[in-house]
Design a protein around this motif. Sequence first.
Motif, mmCIF file in Angstrom:
data_model
loop_
_atom_site.group_PDB
_atom_site.id
_atom_site.type_symbol
_atom_site.label_atom_id
_atom_site.label_comp_id
_atom_site.label_asym_id
_atom_site.label_seq_id
_atom_site.Cartn_x
_atom_site.Cartn_y
_atom_site.Cartn_z
ATOM 1 N N GLU A 233 0.842 -1.200 0.000
ATOM 2 C CA GLU A 233 0.000 0.000 0.000
ATOM 3 C C GLU A 233 0.877 1.250 0.000
ATOM 4 O OE1 GLU A 233 -2.694 -0.379 3.263
ATOM 5 O OE2 GLU A 233 -3.994 -1.797 2.196
ATOM 6 N N HIS A 234 1.627 1.384 -1.087
ATOM 7 C CA HIS A 234 2.512 2.534 -1.280
ATOM 8 C C HIS A 234 2.501 2.881 -2.764
ATOM 9 C CE1 HIS A 234 4.234 2.115 2.778
ATOM 10 N NE2 HIS A 234 4.206 0.807 2.549
ATOM 11 N N VAL A 324 -4.969 -0.756 -6.865
ATOM 12 C CA VAL A 324 -5.687 -0.002 -5.829
ATOM 13 C C VAL A 324 -6.167 -0.984 -4.775
ATOM 14 C CG1 VAL A 324 -7.662 1.465 -5.284
ATOM 15 C CG2 VAL A 324 -6.413 1.812 -7.421
ATOM 16 N N THR A 325 -5.941 -0.624 -3.520
ATOM 17 C CA THR A 325 -6.399 -1.436 -2.397
ATOM 18 C C THR A 325 -7.186 -0.553 -1.447
ATOM 19 O OG1 THR A 325 -4.457 -2.853 -2.587
ATOM 20 C CG2 THR A 325 -5.684 -2.973 -0.526
ATOM 21 N N THR A 326 -8.450 -0.875 -1.230
ATOM 22 C CA THR A 326 -9.334 -0.093 -0.350
ATOM 23 C C THR A 326 -9.215 1.400 -0.655
ATOM 24 O OG1 THR A 326 -7.646 0.047 1.400
ATOM 25 C CG2 THR A 326 -9.183 -1.810 1.492
ATOM 26 N N VAL A 328 -6.865 3.023 -1.817
ATOM 27 C CA VAL A 328 -5.536 3.590 -1.568
ATOM 28 C C VAL A 328 -4.618 3.188 -2.717
ATOM 29 C CG1 VAL A 328 -3.550 3.604 -0.024
ATOM 30 C CG2 VAL A 328 -5.859 3.504 0.926
ATOM 31 N N ALA A 330 -1.765 1.693 -4.606
ATOM 32 C CA ALA A 330 -0.899 0.603 -4.156
ATOM 33 C C ALA A 330 -0.076 0.105 -5.330
ATOM 34 C CB ALA A 330 -1.731 -0.524 -3.550
ATOM 35 N N ARG A 332 1.652 -3.484 -7.039
ATOM 36 C CA ARG A 332 1.759 -4.939 -7.097
ATOM 37 C C ARG A 332 3.163 -5.310 -7.554
ATOM 38 N NH1 ARG A 332 -1.508 -9.525 -7.541
ATOM 39 N NH2 ARG A 332 -0.599 -11.215 -8.799
ATOM 40 N N ASP A 370 7.781 -3.240 3.165
ATOM 41 C CA ASP A 370 6.703 -2.365 3.630
ATOM 42 C C ASP A 370 7.160 -1.521 4.817
ATOM 43 O OD1 ASP A 370 3.750 -1.606 3.980
ATOM 44 O OD2 ASP A 370 4.190 -2.560 5.896
#
Length: 411
Positions: A233-234, A324-326, A328, A330, A332, A370
């Motif tokens: 999530e960056h 995209v995650t939630t 946010v 992100a 992969r 992370d």
Amino acid sequence: MTTITLEVNGRIVTAEVTPRTHLADFLREQLMLTGTHIGCEHGVCGACTVEIDGEIARSCITFAVACDGARVRTIEGFDDDPLMARLRDAFATSHALQCGYCTPGQLVAARDLIRRKSSEPDLDIRTEMSGNLCRCTGYAGIVEAIETVTAEAPAVPALPTERWAGPAPGPGAQPARAAATALMVSSSPVRPPSSGPVRGVAPAVPARQIKVEVGPVTVENGETRFTQSFVLEHPRGDVWTLMRDPARVAACMPGLALDPPGADGRLAGRMEVKLGPISAGFSGDGTMVRDDGAQRMVIEGRGSDRKSGSRASGRVEYTLSETVTTSVPATRVDCVIAFTLQGPLAQFGRSDLVRDLVGRIGAAFASNVDARLRAPDATLAPAELGGVSLMLGVLWGRIRQAVLRALGRAS
């Protein structure tokens, strides 16, 4: 277990150790600083010599918990030291090593001797170095090398006349002892002991579990191949800034250490492995190909372990893509990993435990990446590839699956 915080080769390290863990074992097994050798384990041979707060000490008879709040320097920490560079050259020129097992301790002790007594006209090098034993050379080359560097009269700071002579103080040190330690002002400043976080250094960042997808493991013509994927999530640019640097990537991988790449893209590094009863330390070299536009990196390498007689070669390719995650932004990370093993460790390359093992190693790597992205200056937990914890985790997972299957059939 006891939590300790100390500075090792300029890096702040926080770790948990048992009260009876020796400093030498902590450096070798948890920090993977295997230049510190263990010989007699009685403080006699000198192979384990390191610096603790500017003073040389036997790490095999020093407890790691006693070094809480101390500054430790191993042979790996002298890479940029001019005096050590002159000693290394002199050792090579004078043929002062054969098997090399005692050499790290000899170099650390010789550097200390020259710093303290190079100006003494009647310096007896054989007597001064008698605490470091060598079974190969007859000492003539060692003495000659030290004489050569001593004759250059290196200008180095004198050691303080008032300094604490006992073990490195921990956070519970008495005020007088802590004050005495503060007087130890040799070539680099000493951090005073403290029971709280180290001033000016970011605390360790808590790790987050990152789910890692592991594809099928295939073996063809002796090469084991599989894929790994995980999501961070960056932003993609931030992730690539870290993962385009092989040395920073290696620092997040359990058991792996890489030197900075050369101008031609060549790499040199080491990996420590412990699987079951077998331990190995692979040293080798490799190449890298980086595509900043596609945010893709390919690293190839090969190495060998003299102790076990095992040889390894491998290729890692990873590519970054946006996701995209939630809600946010992100990134992969998709990896393709292929390797070959020859020698005693080859049994693990063919084992059905490979998928579980690589999944756990991948999860540790993703978690470290992370953590580094969340807090660039924070301290990462020491990364190690320890077979005991990995194998127990794998076996426990398999036992749990078997029990659940049995319960399912019983119902």
